[in-house]
Scaffold this motif. Sequence first.
Motif, PDB file in Angstrom:
ATOM      1  N   GLN A  84       0.939  -1.544   0.072  1.00  0.00           N
ATOM      2  CA  GLN A  84       0.197  -0.118   0.163  1.00  0.00           C
ATOM      3  C   GLN A  84       1.573   1.207  -0.138  1.00  0.00           C
ATOM      4  O   GLN A  84       0.147   2.604  -0.436  1.00  0.00           O
ATOM      5  N   PHE A 142      -6.997  -0.181  -9.639  1.00  0.00           N
ATOM      6  CA  PHE A 142      -6.566  -0.269  -7.920  1.00  0.00           C
ATOM      7  C   PHE A 142      -6.353  -1.950  -7.713  1.00  0.00           C
ATOM      8  O   PHE A 142      -5.210  -1.913  -7.120  1.00  0.00           O
ATOM      9  N   LYS A 178     -11.178 -19.375  11.221  1.00  0.00           N
ATOM     10  CA  LYS A 178     -10.376 -17.889  11.656  1.00  0.00           C
ATOM     11  C   LYS A 178      -9.352 -17.480  12.027  1.00  0.00           C
ATOM     12  O   LYS A 178      -8.690 -16.856  11.483  1.00  0.00           O
ATOM     13  N   LEU A 232      -5.325 -16.458  10.573  1.00  0.00           N
ATOM     14  CA  LEU A 232      -5.672 -15.859  10.653  1.00  0.00           C
ATOM     15  C   LEU A 232      -3.513 -15.318  11.422  1.00  0.00           C
ATOM     16  O   LEU A 232      -2.399 -14.576  11.335  1.00  0.00           O
ATOM     17  N   ALA A 239      -1.894  -9.355   9.270  1.00  0.00           N
ATOM     18  CA  ALA A 239      -3.237 -10.073   8.698  1.00  0.00           C
ATOM     19  C   ALA A 239      -4.442  -9.762   9.138  1.00  0.00           C
ATOM     20  O   ALA A 239      -5.339  -9.069   8.476  1.00  0.00           O
ATOM     21  N   HIS A 240      -3.952  -8.872  10.574  1.00  0.00           N
ATOM     22  CA  HIS A 240      -5.584  -8.360  11.358  1.00  0.00           C
ATOM     23  C   HIS A 240      -5.983  -6.948  10.790  1.00  0.00           C
ATOM     24  O   HIS A 240      -7.381  -6.823  11.106  1.00  0.00           O
ATOM     25  N   LEU A 241      -5.298  -6.481  10.608  1.00  0.00           N
ATOM     26  CA  LEU A 241      -5.520  -5.416  10.074  1.00  0.00           C
ATOM     27  C   LEU A 241      -6.087  -4.923   8.681  1.00  0.00           C
ATOM     28  O   LEU A 241      -6.141  -3.991   8.315  1.00  0.00           O
ATOM     29  N   SER A 242      -5.704  -6.024   7.163  1.00  0.00           N
ATOM     30  CA  SER A 242      -5.395  -5.623   6.359  1.00  0.00           C
ATOM     31  C   SER A 242      -6.901  -6.723   5.774  1.00  0.00           C
ATOM     32  O   SER A 242      -7.104  -7.253   6.259  1.00  0.00           O
ATOM     33  N   ASN A 243      -7.556  -6.662   4.356  1.00  0.00           N
ATOM     34  CA  ASN A 243      -8.424  -7.599   3.947  1.00  0.00           C
ATOM     35  C   ASN A 243      -8.081  -7.793   2.703  1.00  0.00           C
ATOM     36  O   ASN A 243      -7.378  -7.466   1.827  1.00  0.00           O
ATOM     37  N   PRO A 244      -8.945  -9.395   2.397  1.00  0.00           N
ATOM     38  CA  PRO A 244      -8.101  -9.473   0.884  1.00  0.00           C
ATOM     39  C   PRO A 244      -9.399  -8.290  -0.032  1.00  0.00           C
ATOM     40  O   PRO A 244     -10.370  -8.057   0.616  1.00  0.00           O
ATOM     41  N   LEU A 245      -8.823  -7.763  -1.093  1.00  0.00           N
ATOM     42  CA  LEU A 245      -9.114  -7.179  -2.323  1.00  0.00           C
ATOM     43  C   LEU A 245      -9.693  -8.185  -3.324  1.00  0.00           C
ATOM     44  O   LEU A 245      -9.654  -9.414  -4.158  1.00  0.00           O
ATOM     45  N   HIS A 257     -12.360 -13.444   8.388  1.00  0.00           N
ATOM     46  CA  HIS A 257     -12.640 -12.387   8.664  1.00  0.00           C
ATOM     47  C   HIS A 257     -12.183 -11.055   7.738  1.00  0.00           C
ATOM     48  O   HIS A 257     -12.650 -10.875   7.167  1.00  0.00           O
ATOM     49  N   LEU A 303     -14.124  -3.363  -0.556  1.00  0.00           N
ATOM     50  CA  LEU A 303     -13.519  -4.138  -1.541  1.00  0.00           C
ATOM     51  C   LEU A 303     -12.295  -4.401  -1.955  1.00  0.00           C
ATOM     52  O   LEU A 303     -11.877  -4.993  -2.688  1.00  0.00           O
ATOM     53  N   THR A 304     -12.482  -2.806  -2.506  1.00  0.00           N
ATOM     54  CA  THR A 304     -10.712  -2.668  -3.312  1.00  0.00           C
ATOM     55  C   THR A 304     -10.486  -1.989  -2.516  1.00  0.00           C
ATOM     56  O   THR A 304      -8.919  -1.340  -2.988  1.00  0.00           O
ATOM     57  N   HIS A 305     -10.775  -1.288  -1.139  1.00  0.00           N
ATOM     58  CA  HIS A 305      -9.521  -0.218  -0.726  1.00  0.00           C
ATOM     59  C   HIS A 305      -9.305  -0.802   0.877  1.00  0.00           C
ATOM     60  O   HIS A 305     -10.689  -1.892   1.362  1.00  0.00           O
ATOM     61  N   GLN A 306      -8.232  -1.328   1.281  1.00  0.00           N
ATOM     62  CA  GLN A 306      -7.677  -1.464   2.479  1.00  0.00           C
ATOM     63  C   GLN A 306      -8.366  -0.478   3.842  1.00  0.00           C
ATOM     64  O   GLN A 306      -9.051   0.517   3.232  1.00  0.00           O
TER      65      GLN A 306
END
Lengths: 573, 323
Positions: free
Chosen positions: A7, A20, A89, A93, B2-8, B160, B210-213
């Motif tokens: 990012q 993006f 879950k 993680l 990992a727990h602060l970001s998402n799969p996009l 998650h 879904l497109t941005h963190q």
Amino acid sequence: MATPSHQLSPQSNAFSPRAFAVQNGRSSNSFRGCSRITDYDIIGKLGEGTFGEVHRARSKKMGTVVALKKILMHNEKDGFPITALREIKLLKLLSHPNILKLEEMAVEHHTKSTDKRKRAIMYMVTPYMDHDLSGLLENPSVKFTEPQIKCYMLQLLEGLRYLHENKILHRDMKAANLLINNKGILQIADFGLARHYDDPPPVAGHGGGDATRDYTTLVVTRWYRPPELLLHLRKYTTAIDLWGVGCVFGEMLIGRPILAGDSDPNQLKIIFELVGTPTEETMPGWRSLPGAEGMNFPPRPSSLWQRFREYGSGAISLLGELLKLDWRKRVNAIDALEHPYFKTPPLPAIAGDLPTFEDSHELDRRKFRSQKAAPPPAPKGGTVGMGPTGGWGEPSTNGTGYSHGDGYGGYRHHNSGRYPPHGGHRNGVPPPPPQDDRRPAWRRDDRPDPRGLPPRPPPVDYHDAGRGDRPDGYRSRSRELDRGPPPPRSRGGVPNVDTYIPSYGADSGRRDDRRRRDDRDDRRHVGDRDRHSTRSRSRSPARERDRDRIREREPIDRERDRDRVRDRDIYRR
Amino acid sequence: MAHLSNPLATAEQLYQKTSDNSLPIEIQDGIRFYTARLTQAAGLLLRLGQDITAQANVLLFRYWLVDGFMNHEFSDVSASIIYLTAKISASPRSLRSITNVYAYLLSPSSPLNSKPESLKTAKPPNPESYYLSETRYITFRNRLLHIEGQILNALGFNTHVALPHPLAITYLQTLDVFSSSIRKGLGKEVAKRTIEYLNTALLSPQMLYLTHQPASLATAAIYLAAKDSGIKLPDVEWWEVFDCEREELGFLAVGMGSLEGIVRREVERWGEKGVISRSDVREELGRMGVGNGNKNGIRDSKEGEDEEAEMARMLDEKIPETS
């Protein structure tokens, strides 16, 4: 800042979501569905149990060998089992070389048209590991060297440090949950009892710190359960996992579980025999713990030094730090890694240099067992599912000198379908007598079994299944049932009444629902009975399961209460 | 972390689902918005924390990127996803509560059907219109559980969801918005507005989550909230500290502000309806002259309900009329 690095520098022009996503997408890994079971070639079965089977398989795509753990979906009344969901879950993680990785989930659809309505079968896909530590230690031909033990300990502590740093309590630390492969890598497995830790993670030099909230004490397999849990401390900390590490460490040193209590009170007793009875100094505030009420032990000093004399002062010192009664002062994983034990010769081995062993898995042993499986003796004042002597005290019935008669006591005997017998290794031949002679005197004293065989592993009392913070009454009742005769002290003001009313009638359907719902819990204690909750899934004879089922019942029959009770029960841990 | 970001969402996923000939994009927008709003309302009635409701809506959009819109009734998917999300959280809700809440929200008495201003004067709801009989409860429950499996399968058990809300508060603290040098109460105002932007974005058919963190979403929401309230933020490009590029911030600022227009367009299309269903969509498609409802992907799939259950439901629905 805790953000993925990709990012930091998106090459601008990222004006459309699509552009993006091209830059930031985790390629195919984003929210892809499960893979199919047909993506794998099943090689063979590794284990089997109440909650499902474990298969060894090869991924057609990657070519890697994996373990497939089946999640049985009966007629789940609440949908997908909550414990499984949580475990999945959590595992998704986590990412650490010493934590078993959940690669993905695989799904098997029913192909026959008549089966279309049935639920699909889910598998957890993890890397294939050759052994579990418990199985390895049972193998008489395997003798750990000190560098090897140090190497495993370092990995175990690294994994645990990572878990605790990420505020996760494992709550089922034990040798059977530590998997080892032939590259010498150790991984922590089975997060079925794990949960998020709501308090600050441990910091160097401050032990486990303090907890501010209550957690359920019904966790950790008995042999590895720390004294504060046995005394029902609810505000426990990450230190509970470190006690388990201490037990595992001792187990690696002497080659067998060091604290094999056959009941909760007995577990406390032998703990105090090993590390000394608690005083205000060694375990401040222990008197005020709920479980300590009315307890009295003749003062006794620690016998740690005597018992582990032969392993040197470094080992004993670390063991003493890990098996500290005072959970506030018990060493945390960060500090344990810095212990001089790891820095004095012989230095820890490098994982890759360790010797390799033949696979240790449960199925073969169990195959053997199931052939001669007899239902276990009904508990007569013993703990759940255990005869008074445990499986190991049975007289010989099979002519080899000792027996696996009770259907699951024989976990030490690796009767291999796959491997021809060789040199008595794990094939049920190591005769106990010489072993007995080798045993130090102190061991003989606290073994219930005159031949020195360790007793059967403790079943985690079924209520240990982490099913939740039940209203006290329920737990107490069940505990009392476990122990047979009610304990002398009454617990938390709950009347000492046995409210268990066996009913096989109208209510049986409900009972089944409970069972199914608690499927994973069920496998846990059944599995624990076998001491291998991840890998060895002993099918416990039906009769026994029924017994558990009855015990577990809460005598609330009214429909209306049912949902309420369930809601309260299963989700909380 | 990992727990602060998402799969996009991947480009292919976004591209396929938006340009596929399955459903016109505008219709997709409508389905997303109305169903997300339904989930939000259900979350409120179920007294779930906003974090859980928010996660449910993110999962809902993720699911629809993998599975087709028309596979299941929209409200069923919403109910199932909120059940699943609550189940893995610290505050699970029973199937009974969820089916009751959805029966209410889908009934003629549903507050979703009325305009906000008319809510105050509305007559009390008619309980008969959202009474859920035992058989209907059971069929509803079975549908939910069936869809739960479909969702888990489609998501590969990745349940998650990292949310930007807590991050946003941390960022605001970092920006000293709550300090004493700023007019009393203004910091709180900005924080409230920030959260409002984040919650609004959850309903956006643009699928910003879904497109941005989360970090970028939080930054953009702060940016907009600060502009609204007139609070002064640093003159420098402060968003870069929070891992958000100027372009991304600009995109999100526009995206977060665009929901209103989309909603106005869709409300015009669907009129008084508070919730839209598959049959509404099919009707609308017919009106638009797109497909006949049997085209690829627009098929109504009834697999979840067996004939027996269907029969029971029909019988059941007869009862109120006769009694």
